[in-house]
Design a protein around this motif. Structure first.
Motif, short mmCIF file in Angstrom:
data_model
loop_
_atom_site.label_atom_id
_atom_site.label_comp_id
_atom_site.label_asym_id
_atom_site.label_seq_id
_atom_site.Cartn_x
_atom_site.Cartn_y
_atom_site.Cartn_z
N ALA A 196 -4.04 -23.24 29.21
CA ALA A 196 -3.30 -23.95 30.05
C ALA A 196 -4.10 -24.49 31.33
O ALA A 196 -4.18 -25.76 31.59
CB ALA A 196 -2.07 -23.28 30.80
N ARG A 202 0.06 -29.08 29.02
CA ARG A 202 1.51 -28.86 29.46
C ARG A 202 2.10 -27.56 28.64
O ARG A 202 1.72 -27.26 27.61
CB ARG A 202 2.31 -30.12 29.12
N TRP A 203 3.19 -27.02 29.01
CA TRP A 203 3.68 -26.01 28.52
C TRP A 203 4.20 -26.24 27.02
O TRP A 203 3.96 -25.46 26.41
CB TRP A 203 5.06 -25.48 29.36
N THR A 207 3.06 -24.42 23.64
CA THR A 207 4.08 -23.69 22.64
C THR A 207 4.39 -24.40 21.45
O THR A 207 4.81 -23.91 20.41
CB THR A 207 5.19 -23.47 23.40
N GLN A 226 5.08 -31.63 20.95
CA GLN A 226 5.43 -30.43 21.96
C GLN A 226 6.72 -29.76 21.42
O GLN A 226 7.57 -30.40 20.74
CB GLN A 226 5.50 -31.28 23.23
N ASN A 286 10.39 -20.93 27.80
CA ASN A 286 10.03 -20.96 29.19
C ASN A 286 10.77 -19.94 30.02
O ASN A 286 10.19 -19.31 30.96
CB ASN A 286 9.96 -22.47 29.69
N ASN A 290 9.11 -16.93 32.06
CA ASN A 290 9.17 -16.83 33.44
C ASN A 290 9.65 -15.76 34.19
O ASN A 290 9.37 -14.83 35.04
CB ASN A 290 9.80 -18.04 34.10
N TRP A 294 5.86 -13.95 34.02
CA TRP A 294 5.12 -14.79 34.79
C TRP A 294 5.21 -14.08 36.44
O TRP A 294 4.24 -13.99 36.92
CB TRP A 294 5.90 -15.98 34.78
N PHE A 308 4.02 -22.30 36.27
CA PHE A 308 3.06 -22.35 35.41
C PHE A 308 2.11 -23.65 35.38
O PHE A 308 1.02 -23.68 34.89
CB PHE A 308 3.79 -21.88 34.01
N HIS A 309 3.07 -24.67 35.57
CA HIS A 309 2.36 -26.07 35.38
C HIS A 309 1.28 -26.15 36.32
O HIS A 309 0.36 -27.05 36.17
CB HIS A 309 3.29 -27.09 35.83
N ARG A 312 -2.37 -26.38 34.86
CA ARG A 312 -2.77 -27.53 34.44
C ARG A 312 -3.40 -28.26 35.45
O ARG A 312 -4.51 -29.06 35.41
CB ARG A 312 -1.81 -28.44 33.77
#
Length: 379
Positions: A196, A202-203, A207, A226, A286, A290, A294, A308-309, A312
């Protein structure tokens, strides 16, 4: 008393005000929406209506009577190429932030002051500036189409800058912090954190990756799809956000070994197998990630609560500081516009110091050279 004219007619009402009527191009005899204080005012209005008809700019005053809520829902439905998440977002914005104020109101009844008061009310109620900007852009787009459909003559969304999103500066981790996070998170997600960051993915792109999308010999990752959550449908594979989203990202050799180990122990089998799967070997959600992993990893790494973003964002910043051009950043990020890439061109404080050191060295070198030339000439 009625006064006949070449086009339309005016008459004085018992109240002393004047009424104007005219034959529309559809053959219907139409009155002005309001009465006038003087005969001259009524006649001027009729002259403008005649000019609009002759210039093919006349708009049926009844056409704009459709409610904004009804027209807005149709507007969304008539755009089949919208991504599922975009359809979901537009539906939410229309339902939660636009319809409560304008849903039952006719398109033609919404004026500039109504839009200004609506936007102010959103912000006063605590709606974020980002969400308010998204809602305003949607409302403006709906009205733009209504103008094109000749339902209304003028778009009432005319607030300068109201559609711009001024998001707060996102946090940027150091490389050491990224690795500290990767060290403490559940082992099956170590490579997820590193890719990442150093792949700027991106998430949903992460995935959605399959084994066949990764070439560790060449050090590349191919993004072709995606995995996103759609209300009522669960997780769905879709095209990337834009044509530029389909791209090949070159990753640093630093993380290749981590990806090799991840493929050996955690990825699904077969060329179509998902690179990043959940503990149950299914697609990675996600929300579950999280909640279960996370937040706990951030705490263990001694890091503040970040998204998480932001990994990036960190990767994009590192790439810019490494000297990537705007074009290279756009290719790496999967963007067609320079706007996002420009954000990372401001440079970090450390990078600015490096530029200053190089400038200092260049200037000193040229001064020394010039001084030597002057001595050689005996100046």
């Amino acid at each position: 008393m009625t006064t006949k004219r070449r086009f339309g007619r005016v008459r004085k009402l018992p109240s002393g005000r004047w009424q104007a009527r005219y034959p529309g191009p559809d053959g219907i005899d139409r009155p002005a929406p309001d009465t006038f204080a003087t005969k001259k005012d009524a006649e001027i209005w009729l002259t403008r209506q005649e000019a609009a008809i002759l210039d093919d700019e006349w708009i049926d005053p009844d056409a704009g009577k459709v409610s904004l809520g009804e027209y807005g829902r149709t507007w969304i439905d008539e755009r089949p190429r919208l991504r599922p998440r975009t359809v979901e977002l537009y539906g939410y914005l229309l339902r939660v932030h636009i319809a409560p104020t304008f849903g039952d109101r006719a398109l033609s009844d919404v004026k500039d002051p109504h839009v200004r008061r609506w936007r102010k009310k959103l912000l006063d109620q605590g709606v974020s500036e980002v969400t308010a900007a998204k809602a305003y852009r949607l409302l403006k787009a709906i009205f733009t189409t209504a103008v094109d459909d000749q339902l209304i003559k003028r778009n009432p969304c005319r607030i300068k800058g109201a559609g711009q999103e001024n998001s707060a500066e996102r946090p940027v981790l150091t490389v050491a912090q990224v690795y500290r996070l990767a060290d403490v998170i559940e082992p099956r997600f170590r490579a997820l954190v590193l890719l990442a960051t150093f792949g700027s993915l991106r998430w949903g792109e992460l995935t959605g990756l399959r084994r066949r999308d990764v070439d560790l010999t060449a050090g590349t990752v191919r993004v072709e799809r995606q995995l996103i959550r759609v209300t009522g449908k669960g997780l769905v594979f879709t095209e990337p956000k834009s044509a530029a989203g389909k791209r090949t990202v070159v990753i640093p050799e630093l993380i290749v070994k981590d990806l090799e180990e991840h493929l050996r122990y955690f990825a699904q089998g077969g060329d179509e197998g998902l690179i990043f799967a959940g503990p149950d070997d299914g697609p990675l959600w996600n929300s579950n990630f999280n909640r279960r992993f996370w937040g706990r990893a951030l705490a263990a790494a001694g890091l503040p609560k970040i998204h998480f973003h932001d990994l990036r964002h960190t990767g994009n910043t590192l790439a810019a500081n490494a000297g990537a051009s705007i074009r290279e950043l756009m290719d790496r990020m999967g963007h067609t516009s320079t706007r996002a890439a420009m954000i990372y061109q401001h440079g970090s404080h450390e990078r600015q110091r490096e530029v200053a050191r190089q400038l200092d060295s260049l200037a000193r070198g040229q001064l020394t050279k010039a001084s030597g030339t002057q001595r050689a000439r005996g100046e």
